[in-house]
Design a protein around this motif. Sequence first.
Motif, PDB file in Angstrom:
ATOM      1  N   ARG A  72     -11.805  -2.670  -3.964  1.00 29.97           N
ATOM      2  CA  ARG A  72     -11.251  -2.445  -2.634  1.00 29.97           C
ATOM      3  C   ARG A  72     -12.264  -2.303  -1.588  1.00 29.97           C
ATOM      4  O   ARG A  72     -12.240  -2.455  -0.445  1.00 29.97           O
ATOM      5  CB  ARG A  72     -10.361  -1.527  -2.708  1.00 29.97           C
ATOM      6  CG  ARG A  72     -10.533  -0.246  -2.638  1.00 29.97           C
ATOM      7  CD  ARG A  72      -9.321   0.507  -2.910  1.00 29.97           C
ATOM      8  NE  ARG A  72      -9.530   2.088  -2.903  1.00 29.97           N
ATOM      9  CZ  ARG A  72      -8.904   2.993  -3.263  1.00 29.97           C
ATOM     10  NH1 ARG A  72      -7.542   2.795  -3.686  1.00 29.97           N
ATOM     11  NH2 ARG A  72      -9.431   4.434  -3.184  1.00 29.97           N
ATOM     12  N   THR A  73     -13.403  -1.313  -2.151  1.00 32.95           N
ATOM     13  CA  THR A  73     -14.282  -0.783  -1.008  1.00 32.95           C
ATOM     14  C   THR A  73     -15.122  -2.042  -0.812  1.00 32.95           C
ATOM     15  O   THR A  73     -15.490  -2.251   0.499  1.00 32.95           O
ATOM     16  CB  THR A  73     -14.945   0.250  -1.378  1.00 32.95           C
ATOM     17  OG1 THR A  73     -14.496   1.307  -1.888  1.00 32.95           O
ATOM     18  CG2 THR A  73     -16.292   0.684  -0.644  1.00 32.95           C
TER      19      THR A  73
ATOM     20  N   ARG B 224      -5.180  -1.388  -6.447  1.00 29.95           N
ATOM     21  CA  ARG B 224      -5.833  -0.437  -5.574  1.00 29.95           C
ATOM     22  C   ARG B 224      -6.075  -1.056  -4.395  1.00 29.95           C
ATOM     23  O   ARG B 224      -6.318  -2.306  -4.123  1.00 29.95           O
ATOM     24  CB  ARG B 224      -7.341  -0.528  -5.996  1.00 29.95           C
ATOM     25  CG  ARG B 224      -7.681   0.076  -7.400  1.00 29.95           C
ATOM     26  CD  ARG B 224      -7.361   1.823  -7.501  1.00 29.95           C
ATOM     27  NE  ARG B 224      -7.526   2.268  -8.907  1.00 29.95           N
ATOM     28  CZ  ARG B 224      -7.072   3.690  -9.016  1.00 29.95           C
ATOM     29  NH1 ARG B 224      -6.869   4.174  -8.112  1.00 29.95           N
ATOM     30  NH2 ARG B 224      -7.265   3.879 -10.394  1.00 29.95           N
TER      31      ARG B 224
ATOM     32  N   ASN C 258       1.014  -1.179   0.205  1.00 29.66           N
ATOM     33  CA  ASN C 258      -0.034   0.001  -0.115  1.00 29.66           C
ATOM     34  C   ASN C 258       1.048   1.083   0.042  1.00 29.66           C
ATOM     35  O   ASN C 258       1.556   1.626   1.024  1.00 29.66           O
ATOM     36  CB  ASN C 258      -0.878  -0.065   1.179  1.00 29.66           C
ATOM     37  CG  ASN C 258      -1.755   1.206   1.214  1.00 29.66           C
ATOM     38  OD1 ASN C 258      -1.551   2.396   0.705  1.00 29.66           O
ATOM     39  ND2 ASN C 258      -3.153   0.921   1.654  1.00 29.66           N
TER      40      ASN C 258
ATOM     41  N   SER D 297      -7.920  -0.026   6.331  1.00 28.36           N
ATOM     42  CA  SER D 297      -9.056   0.624   7.108  1.00 28.36           C
ATOM     43  C   SER D 297      -8.944   0.254   8.662  1.00 28.36           C
ATOM     44  O   SER D 297      -8.748  -1.080   8.932  1.00 28.36           O
ATOM     45  CB  SER D 297     -10.417   0.070   6.674  1.00 28.36           C
ATOM     46  OG  SER D 297     -10.737   0.318   5.303  1.00 28.36           O
TER      47      SER D 297
ATOM     48  N   LYS E  23     -11.290   0.642  -7.369  1.00 30.36           N
ATOM     49  CA  LYS E  23     -11.774   1.314  -6.221  1.00 30.36           C
ATOM     50  C   LYS E  23     -13.169   0.607  -5.664  1.00 30.36           C
ATOM     51  O   LYS E  23     -13.133   0.262  -4.452  1.00 30.36           O
ATOM     52  CB  LYS E  23     -11.890   2.885  -6.363  1.00 30.36           C
ATOM     53  CG  LYS E  23     -10.667   3.697  -6.499  1.00 30.36           C
ATOM     54  CD  LYS E  23     -10.990   5.136  -6.512  1.00 30.36           C
ATOM     55  CE  LYS E  23      -9.814   5.939  -7.162  1.00 30.36           C
ATOM     56  NZ  LYS E  23     -10.252   7.400  -7.344  1.00 30.36           N
TER      57      LYS E  23
ATOM     58  N   THR F 264      -5.928   4.915   1.561  1.00 27.03           N
ATOM     59  CA  THR F 264      -5.915   4.354   0.236  1.00 27.03           C
ATOM     60  C   THR F 264      -4.326   4.299  -0.266  1.00 27.03           C
ATOM     61  O   THR F 264      -3.768   4.874   0.067  1.00 27.03           O
ATOM     62  CB  THR F 264      -6.774   5.149  -0.771  1.00 27.03           C
ATOM     63  OG1 THR F 264      -6.196   6.321  -1.030  1.00 27.03           O
ATOM     64  CG2 THR F 264      -8.197   5.226  -0.071  1.00 27.03           C
TER      65      THR F 264
ATOM     66  N   THR G  80      -8.901  10.781   0.600  1.00 29.97           N
ATOM     67  CA  THR G  80      -9.428   9.782  -0.306  1.00 29.97           C
ATOM     68  C   THR G  80      -9.911   8.560   0.247  1.00 29.97           C
ATOM     69  O   THR G  80     -10.318   7.586  -0.627  1.00 29.97           O
ATOM     70  CB  THR G  80      -8.090   9.321  -1.510  1.00 29.97           C
ATOM     71  OG1 THR G  80      -7.215   8.915  -0.590  1.00 29.97           O
ATOM     72  CG2 THR G  80      -7.776  10.564  -2.156  1.00 29.97           C
ATOM     73  N   ASN G  81      -9.907   8.307   1.537  1.00 28.02           N
ATOM     74  CA  ASN G  81     -10.413   7.135   2.028  1.00 28.02           C
ATOM     75  C   ASN G  81     -12.063   7.039   1.814  1.00 28.02           C
ATOM     76  O   ASN G  81     -12.654   7.790   2.898  1.00 28.02           O
ATOM     77  CB  ASN G  81      -9.891   6.850   3.469  1.00 28.02           C
ATOM     78  CG  ASN G  81     -10.409   5.527   4.162  1.00 28.02           C
ATOM     79  OD1 ASN G  81     -11.228   4.902   3.615  1.00 28.02           O
ATOM     80  ND2 ASN G  81      -9.837   5.344   5.424  1.00 28.02           N
ATOM     81  N   GLU G  82     -12.594   6.239   1.020  1.00 28.15           N
ATOM     82  CA  GLU G  82     -13.855   6.345   0.677  1.00 28.15           C
ATOM     83  C   GLU G  82     -14.771   5.766   1.949  1.00 28.15           C
ATOM     84  O   GLU G  82     -15.967   5.876   2.078  1.00 28.15           O
ATOM     85  CB  GLU G  82     -14.149   5.369  -0.445  1.00 28.15           C
ATOM     86  CG  GLU G  82     -13.822   4.070  -0.406  1.00 28.15           C
ATOM     87  CD  GLU G  82     -12.462   3.723  -1.081  1.00 28.15           C
ATOM     88  OE1 GLU G  82     -12.107   2.908  -1.794  1.00 28.15           O
ATOM     89  OE2 GLU G  82     -11.773   4.786  -1.151  1.00 28.15           O
TER      90      GLU G  82
ATOM     91  N   LEU H  12      -6.488  -0.584   0.315  1.00 31.62           N
ATOM     92  CA  LEU H  12      -6.914   0.140   1.144  1.00 31.62           C
ATOM     93  C   LEU H  12      -6.927  -0.432   2.602  1.00 31.62           C
ATOM     94  O   LEU H  12      -7.040  -1.693   2.782  1.00 31.62           O
ATOM     95  CB  LEU H  12      -8.636   0.407   0.811  1.00 31.62           C
ATOM     96  CG  LEU H  12      -9.702   0.888   2.073  1.00 31.62           C
ATOM     97  CD1 LEU H  12      -8.967   2.330   2.168  1.00 31.62           C
ATOM     98  CD2 LEU H  12     -11.021   0.907   1.696  1.00 31.62           C
TER      99      LEU H  12
END
Length: 345
Positions: free
Chosen positions: A208-209, A182, A8, A186, A205, A174, A159-161, A184
């Motif tokens: 990854r979300t 991609r 990352n 969390s 994206k 992210t 940019t962390n959704e 992430l």
Amino acid sequence: MSIYYYYNKDIIKGISKLTSIEKLDLTSKLTASRSAIMAIPSGYSNAGIKVGESLSVNDLLEMFLIHSANEVGYIFAEEISGNIENFANLMNQKALELGCTNTHFTNPSGIHDVNHYSTAYDMAVLTNYALNNKVFAEIVGTKKISINWNGNSREISNTNELLGNYNGVYGVKTGFTFGAGRCLISACKRNGLDVIVVVLGANTKKDRTNDSVKILNYVNSSYEMVDISSIIMNSFEKGSKYFEENVKYEKIANKAEIELKSMENTIYPILKNKISQITSKSFLMLKISNNMQKNTKIGIVQIYVDSKLLVGYDIILSNAIVKKDAKYYISDIFKNYCRYFCSKS
């Protein structure tokens, strides 16, 4: 590509930032050099800092993580270590101190390099360490912030959704390169569960979300924080009673007194359908024959979930064990002598 080589980029940037936090005064100002600005290849995110511009360390840190300003890493590296290689060595040293043996850094920004890599596990370890730093935790948990730059206020967004969109998420970051895909990481705290989820190598994206949400949903719906202190104490008390009744002393001048070494952490995440399967066992030495110092380990209380070991708590001596010597035997003879003649009088 093996997950071993995924990394990352922005969390690696975060470790670089953490090193900077530990080394620099947040209120001091740093000036961007030509070499720091020119170190970023085209196509990588930056804040557009110009050569010769000066910003506070705190503002640079916020640009670094929230805006993914890659040039900031090089500004920090030159300030702290003189060059990129020396700064990368500091990062590698920190990673090894934390037990991250499958991680190696070559730069402070995460820009692709075949010798710049990590694993999902190591990223979780590094993130957990970094979140213990209040400055780091505050910045990665910031959704938006305004920075006063060259007399103008500039707003930058995280940019962390998942930040602000998933209940309990309080960071972290992210990341993206063509080699890593991609990514992430969390951090989420809900109902006592504090979880770090690492998703690497996603194609989009959205992927990854979705993967991160699926993992978080599973953890939050399947686990419960359980305090096992009463189970530990019950097992220890039973073990202590058995110890008192069965311990054998050989040439020992006093009796052993025992206690649990530590019960600082007794709350663990347990699968809800396994809580009823928590069991314990106590193991203790039953032969005391030599000089033993206070705090010597002589047993353990082990906690199991579904027959699998969860954790162990050491049982230690709360007193020193003294071996019988000539002085003891003389004292013992005197006591018996007095007892015998006193009973005759």
